[in-house]
Design a protein around this motif. Structure first.
Motif, mmCIF file in Angstrom:
data_model
loop_
_atom_site.group_PDB
_atom_site.id
_atom_site.type_symbol
_atom_site.label_atom_id
_atom_site.label_comp_id
_atom_site.label_asym_id
_atom_site.label_seq_id
_atom_site.Cartn_x
_atom_site.Cartn_y
_atom_site.Cartn_z
ATOM 1 N N GLN A 78 34.415 27.957 37.808
ATOM 2 C CA GLN A 78 35.301 28.349 38.595
ATOM 3 C C GLN A 78 36.760 27.610 38.877
ATOM 4 O O GLN A 78 37.190 28.593 38.961
ATOM 5 N N LEU A 79 36.860 26.568 38.489
ATOM 6 C CA LEU A 79 38.357 26.367 38.658
ATOM 7 C C LEU A 79 39.349 27.593 37.483
ATOM 8 O O LEU A 79 40.131 28.145 38.138
ATOM 9 N N LEU A 80 38.310 27.507 36.016
ATOM 10 C CA LEU A 80 39.448 28.640 35.349
ATOM 11 C C LEU A 80 39.416 30.124 35.917
ATOM 12 O O LEU A 80 40.246 30.680 36.015
ATOM 13 N N THR A 81 38.000 30.486 36.662
ATOM 14 C CA THR A 81 38.033 31.437 37.609
ATOM 15 C C THR A 81 39.068 31.822 38.709
ATOM 16 O O THR A 81 40.458 33.026 39.140
ATOM 17 N N GLY A 82 39.711 30.707 38.882
ATOM 18 C CA GLY A 82 40.672 30.100 40.603
ATOM 19 C C GLY A 82 42.185 30.936 39.708
ATOM 20 O O GLY A 82 43.009 31.069 40.081
ATOM 21 N N TYR A 83 41.962 29.749 38.151
ATOM 22 C CA TYR A 83 42.969 30.381 37.457
ATOM 23 C C TYR A 83 43.540 31.666 37.499
ATOM 24 O O TYR A 83 44.990 31.668 37.396
ATOM 25 N N ARG A 84 42.565 32.189 36.562
ATOM 26 C CA ARG A 84 42.844 33.771 36.786
ATOM 27 C C ARG A 84 43.240 34.304 37.888
ATOM 28 O O ARG A 84 44.363 35.126 37.562
ATOM 29 N N LYS A 85 42.276 34.286 39.312
ATOM 30 C CA LYS A 85 42.448 34.727 39.961
ATOM 31 C C LYS A 85 43.966 34.273 41.072
ATOM 32 O O LYS A 85 44.492 36.481 41.257
ATOM 33 N N HIS A 86 44.751 33.173 40.724
ATOM 34 C CA HIS A 86 46.341 33.303 41.762
ATOM 35 C C HIS A 86 47.205 33.327 40.599
ATOM 36 O O HIS A 86 48.925 32.772 40.445
ATOM 37 N N THR A 87 47.017 34.622 40.205
ATOM 38 C CA THR A 87 48.360 35.334 39.336
ATOM 39 C C THR A 87 49.685 35.416 39.842
ATOM 40 O O THR A 87 50.866 34.935 38.908
ATOM 41 N N ASN A 88 49.991 34.977 41.552
ATOM 42 C CA ASN A 88 50.857 35.567 42.012
ATOM 43 C C ASN A 88 51.164 34.054 42.994
ATOM 44 O O ASN A 88 51.843 34.091 43.994
ATOM 45 N N ASN A 89 51.059 33.319 42.224
ATOM 46 C CA ASN A 89 50.312 31.537 43.333
ATOM 47 C C ASN A 89 51.009 30.935 42.120
ATOM 48 O O ASN A 89 49.625 29.982 41.985
#
Length: 385
Positions: A78-89
């Motif tokens: 879940q965290l790795l997915t979040g890392y990939r998702k928030h490219t602009n944050n």
């Protein structure tokens, strides 16, 4: 008597039956529609289900999505997915990295691999964007100048090194004005490139990823980015100064030199870069860093300082000539320049530029390898074919 179907009584019965059948059909349809309408009314009266808010945690003062009730492998995913998702944050990404490195070796390994891949990609994208912007600015700068005009200026400078009666005065009178014009036409200011659209954002992304990479590897929250920034600045200055290079061999050598420069004293790297910029401006092949010539040059500078002499001829056994010193370091040499003065690469290169013999070494087309080594106030520059 048989019944006559055309009699009025029969027609009446038949018509009544048809009317009754039509009434049944229409009533069924009516009740069906009414049932549908009642269902719609009832649904409007029901309360709408509330959206389920994802489970979150706070890390480094930033809220991130994470269901801590899940097994750890699921949390990591879940965290790795979040890392990939928030490219602009960057704030959220940084918080996710911090959380992952506290979850054990496996989580740390996975985020390090992901960041390293992103870091390599971001560096490549930034360098391509910076170089493209520099090339565009150079094109704008040369829009009123022909290639023939540039080549004429280059030839003026190159021909000086062929003059058997070359003097400092000739270099100043002929070489300097031509170099000034070439500098104006062929040099791009680093700050101008950085002002290009999207360049600063890409640079910031590289620095952020470098910080996260170090944090993920070491667990340290406070990371000094000065060295990373220095390397980026060195690359930017090199590209800005060498945007004029259209030769594939020169571009390849400059890229290799940028990597090798990290192993050198910054002033040694600066001196090699300054000379290669001069050679690019006048249309000569750039010189590749030879680490063994760097070693031999440093060693001779050390000997001159420690033993109190200033000469191409050394009193040390086995290192008497430049050729001896190059051979001892495991390479070969075609020339040598030495300088003693202040601890400045620019001053050393300038001193050699105005000295006829040293100037010729700097400008020989066949000198395609270089080593520059300093020790305190002493500088040695060695060349190879």
């Amino acid at each position: 008597m048989p019944t006559n179907p055309t009699r009025p009584e029969a027609r009446f019965v038949w018509t009544a039956l048809v009317a009754l059948l039509a009434l049944v059909v229409s009533t069924s349809a009516l009740f069906g529609e009414a049932t549908d309408d009642l269902d719609l009314i009832e649904s409007l009266g029901r309360p709408k289900p509330k959206p389920v808010k994802p489970a979150t945690v706070v890390e480094d003062g930033v809220e991130i999505e994470l269901n801590t009730k899940n097994p750890q492998p699921v949390q990591i995913t879940q965290l790795l997915t979040g890392y990939r998702k928030h490219t602009n944050n960057p704030a959220v990404r940084g918080a996710i990295v911090s959380r992952l490195i506290r979850m054990g070796d496996e989580a740390q390994k996975q985020i390090v691999e992901l960041i390293e891949a992103d870091y390599a990609r971001a560096q490549a994208e930034y360098r391509d964007a910076f170089r493209a912007e520099a090339a565009n600015l150079l094109k704008l700068k040369q829009r009123n100048t022909t290639p023939q005009q540039i080549e004429a200026l280059r030839k003026q400078v190159r021909d000086l090194s062929k003059d058997p009666d070359l003097t400092k005065e000739k270099i100043k009178k002929i070489g300097d004005p031509a170099m000034a014009q070439l500098t104006q036409l062929l040099t791009i200011d680093r700050a101008s490139v950085l002002n290009g659209q999207g360049i600063q954002a890409k640079r910031r992304a590289v620095l952020d990823l470098a910080v996260w990479s170090n944090r993920a590897k070491t667990g340290q929250r406070s990371i000094d980015t000065s060295e990373i920034d220095r390397q980026l600045t060195q690359y930017e200055e090199a590209v800005a100064m060498t945007a004029l290079s259209g030769d594939e061999r020169d571009r390849k050598v400059m890229a290799e030199n940028a990597k090798l420069a990290r192993t050198l004293d910054p002033k040694e790297a600066e001196g090699i870069l300054r000379l290669n910029v001069i050679r690019l401006k006048v249309g000569l092949p750039v010189q590749k860093i030879d680490p063994k010539l760097v070693e031999a040059s440093r060693d001779h500078s050390n000997d001159m300082s420690s033993l109190g002499f200033f000469s191409h001829m050394s009193p040390v056994s086995g290192k008497r000539t430049p050729w001896d010193r190059a051979k001892k370091a495991g390479t070969s040499a075609s020339g040598e320049n030495i300088y003693m003065g202040i601890n400045s690469a620019q001053v050393a290169i300038t001193g050699w530029w105005y000295s006829p013999g040293h100037h010729k070494n700097l400008m020989k087309p066949g000198n395609i390898r270089v080593g520059l080594g300093k020790y305190q106030r002493h500088w040695t520059q060695m060349f190879g074919r």
